[in-house]
Design a protein around this motif. Structure first.
Motif, PDB file in Angstrom:
ATOM      1  N   GLU A  91       0.892  -1.011   0.199  1.00  0.00           N
ATOM      2  CA  GLU A  91       0.062   0.009  -0.115  1.00  0.00           C
ATOM      3  C   GLU A  91       0.986   1.346   0.101  1.00  0.00           C
ATOM      4  O   GLU A  91       0.388   2.268  -0.783  1.00  0.00           O
ATOM      5  CB  GLU A  91      -0.920  -0.068   1.092  1.00  0.00           C
ATOM      6  CG  GLU A  91      -2.182  -1.063   1.126  1.00  0.00           C
ATOM      7  CD  GLU A  91      -2.796  -1.380   2.489  1.00  0.00           C
ATOM      8  OE1 GLU A  91      -2.521  -0.537   3.404  1.00  0.00           O
ATOM      9  OE2 GLU A  91      -3.911  -1.898   2.302  1.00  0.00           O
ATOM     10  N   ILE A  94       2.158   1.509  -3.449  1.00  0.00           N
ATOM     11  CA  ILE A  94       1.194   2.018  -4.394  1.00  0.00           C
ATOM     12  C   ILE A  94       1.036   3.602  -4.064  1.00  0.00           C
ATOM     13  O   ILE A  94       0.935   4.291  -5.311  1.00  0.00           O
ATOM     14  CB  ILE A  94      -0.061   1.257  -4.325  1.00  0.00           C
ATOM     15  CG1 ILE A  94       0.022  -0.016  -4.759  1.00  0.00           C
ATOM     16  CG2 ILE A  94      -1.202   2.044  -4.790  1.00  0.00           C
ATOM     17  CD1 ILE A  94      -1.017  -1.036  -4.597  1.00  0.00           C
ATOM     18  N   LYS A  98       1.821   6.420  -7.142  1.00  0.00           N
ATOM     19  CA  LYS A  98       0.474   7.221  -7.494  1.00  0.00           C
ATOM     20  C   LYS A  98       1.107   8.801  -7.403  1.00  0.00           C
ATOM     21  O   LYS A  98       0.696   9.398  -8.209  1.00  0.00           O
ATOM     22  CB  LYS A  98      -0.736   7.065  -6.696  1.00  0.00           C
ATOM     23  CG  LYS A  98      -1.486   5.891  -7.136  1.00  0.00           C
ATOM     24  CD  LYS A  98      -2.726   5.883  -6.554  1.00  0.00           C
ATOM     25  CE  LYS A  98      -3.587   4.407  -6.737  1.00  0.00           C
ATOM     26  NZ  LYS A  98      -4.753   4.401  -6.169  1.00  0.00           N
TER      27      LYS A  98
END
Length: 116
Positions: A91, A94, A98
């Motif tokens: 997480e 990610i 992003k």
């Protein structure tokens, strides 16, 4: 559903009370057998009602079973913790990717891109 639960609790309480009333006679518990107690010149023991011995043995058996299962399931708990750490790491990765993807873009367009 609540009444069914109360009926089950009441039935269980009546069963426990009837076992206790039926087993009120005193029984002697000794820490070591009397043959071995002669070697140590002591015979530690206690007199208890039989229903206390029965209920106590049930409680001790449940406790031993819970501890046994807790030890037996150590591998599953360790694997779940490892997977949770891996998920948190992914997480974070990610979120970082992003952030890099939208770097230099207009904030509104980046928010709209994330929402889709």
């Amino acid at each position: 559903m609540r009444y069914i639960r109360y009926a089950c609790i009441a039935t269980f309480a009546v069963a426990l009370i009837s076992v206790a009333v039926a087993n009120r006679q005193m029984t002697s518990l000794q820490l070591i057998p009397s043959e071995v107690a002669g070697w140590f010149h002591m015979n530690p023991g206690i007199d208890l009602p039989l229903f206390i011995v029965i209920f106590g043995s049930i409680i001790v058996g449940l406790f031993v079973g819970f501890v046994w299962e807790w030890v037996r399931e150590h591998n599953q708990r360790a694997e779940a913790a490892r997977q949770a750490r891996e998920m948190r790491r992914m997480e974070r990765e990610i979120a970082k990717l992003k952030g890099e993807k939208h770097q230099g873009k207009d904030e509104v367009l980046a928010l709209l891109d994330e929402a889709s």
